[in-house]
Write an enzyme that holds these catalytic residues in place. Structure first.
Site, mmCIF file in Angstrom:
data_model
loop_
_atom_site.group_PDB
_atom_site.id
_atom_site.type_symbol
_atom_site.label_atom_id
_atom_site.label_comp_id
_atom_site.label_asym_id
_atom_site.label_seq_id
_atom_site.Cartn_x
_atom_site.Cartn_y
_atom_site.Cartn_z
ATOM 1 N N ASP A 144 0.776 -1.361 -0.017
ATOM 2 C CA ASP A 144 -0.018 -0.087 0.056
ATOM 3 C C ASP A 144 0.791 1.341 -0.002
ATOM 4 O O ASP A 144 2.126 1.161 -0.301
ATOM 5 C CB ASP A 144 -0.748 -0.080 1.403
ATOM 6 C CG ASP A 144 -0.339 0.127 2.496
ATOM 7 O OD1 ASP A 144 1.053 -0.194 2.501
ATOM 8 O OD2 ASP A 144 -0.934 0.175 3.466
ATOM 9 N N THR A 164 3.086 4.777 0.702
ATOM 10 C CA THR A 164 4.319 5.293 1.295
ATOM 11 C C THR A 164 4.248 5.212 2.649
ATOM 12 O O THR A 164 3.342 5.967 2.964
ATOM 13 C CB THR A 164 4.992 6.238 0.442
ATOM 14 O OG1 THR A 164 4.992 6.068 -0.938
ATOM 15 C CG2 THR A 164 6.582 6.473 1.084
#
Length: 354
Positions: free
Chosen positions: A297, A299
């Site tokens: 998913d 950063t």
């Protein structure tokens, strides 16, 4: 803004009687007895155990050395699962931080298990949110929820905003009302889910079990025929007949296949452990080997919370000298310079006609 007064002693007693306290759920990992039973009472160990008992009944211990495979097959799985159990049992997103609870009788630190529904809990820098709640007071309150959501940036909280157990206060002060306690709290659900044991579906293990099941059906008639041959054809004594029968049946059992499979899984567990990865059950290695795509998913969760310059686009006429200076500044170098100089060389685009 007036401070919320908190609960009275009578209200606290009522909530305790109704079971609305912050009781921490028990771990759902298997017990030591269950782990030992699951690794000892297997089909391969049952087959070898019966043959070993028959050999020992003749008084010949030396011919029963193949029984060491029972110990080897059991120990490999037990050691790994016991290590995983120890790690999971020590898993606690919620530590033993003592929250500052405000009640009509006074404000004092209490154990997390003493918190009840609707308690007012005060927060300060470094404090841990022990139960889910709703902010009722804030003075520049910011909360770090990275342990729960992976979001690295602190989140500002205003009155009415929810706070989740397992998060930490990074700045400011405030207070919140407990809305979910015990098993209903977010961090408690995460810990319970992480420590839950589910049997790994393994095609390799299922295939080996089918082979062993088929061999089990063959061992009985093969053993009876061998005993009959030894007793009535070769005229050997019963001890010699039994030992020869077991000697003929043991090679039919693929104990080497089971042992080498367990060893291969154990080697994979060790390598994953070196990368700080916990494996609850040995066959999970097989499932990992079948993974083709890994989805990550945003950063900050699985990647670094930082940025590097990769491209420079000029907005007007770009002077060659300026472009060269910027490019040299961003080139990798061994000199002690800012981090941006260690970034890869950027792509520099010049406007058309520059």
């Amino acid at each position: 803004m007036s401070a919320a007064p908190g609960l009275t002693d009578a209200e606290v007693a009522q909530r305790l009687a109704e079971g609305k306290s912050n009781d921490i759920p028990e771990r759902t990992t298997r017990s030591v007895a269950q782990i030992i039973r699951a690794n000892v009472f297997t089909r391969i160990n049952a087959i070898l155990g019966v043959l070993l008992a028959i050999v020992l009944a003749t008084g010949s211990v030396i011919n029963g050395l193949f029984g060491l495979l029972i110990i080897a097959n059991s120990i490999i799985g037990m050691i790994q699962e016991l290590r995983a159990k120890q790690t999971l049992d020590s898993l606690a997103i919620l530590g033993q931080a003592k929250p500052l609870v405000r009640r009509r009788s006074g404000t004092q630190t209490r154990f997390p298990s003493e918190v009840v529904l609707d308690d007012i809990i005060e927060l300060g820098p470094g404090d841990q949110v022990v139960v889910d709640g709703e902010v009722v007071e804030d003075r520049n309150l910011e909360v770090d929820e990275s342990l729960l959501t992976g979001e690295a940036d602190p989140i500002a909280k205003d009155p009415g905003d929810p706070v989740m157990s397992g998060s930490f206060v990074v700045s400011g002060t405030g207070a919140y009302r407990a809305t979910k306690v015990g098993r209903e709290a977010y961090a408690a659900k995460l810990a319970a889910e992480a420590s839950k044991f589910t049997l790994v579906k393994s095609e390799l293990r299922n295939g080996i079990n089918r082979i062993l099941q088929f061999i089990t059906y063959l061992l009985v008639p093969a053993g009876l025929l061998t005993v009959y041959t030894q007793l009535f054809t070769t005229k050997a004594g019963w001890r010699e007949s039994v030992l020869r029968t077991v000697g003929a049946l043991v090679p039919m059992v693929p104990e080497g296949l089971v042992l080498m499979t367990s060893i291969a899984f154990a080697v994979g567990v060790i390598r994953l452990g070196q990368r700080r990865c916990l494996v609850q059950e040995l066959p999970a290695i097989e499932g990992l080997a079948r993974v083709d795509v890994v989805c990550a998913d945003k950063t900050g969760t699985l990647t670094e919370s930082g940025m590097r310059v990769s491209e420079i686009s000029g907005l007007g006429t770009a002077d060659d000298r300026i472009v060269d200076v910027l490019a040299s500044w961003l080139l990798p170098t061994t000199d002690p310079m800012p981090a941006c100089r260690r970034s890869p060389r950027p792509v520099i685009r010049r406007p058309a006609g520059a």
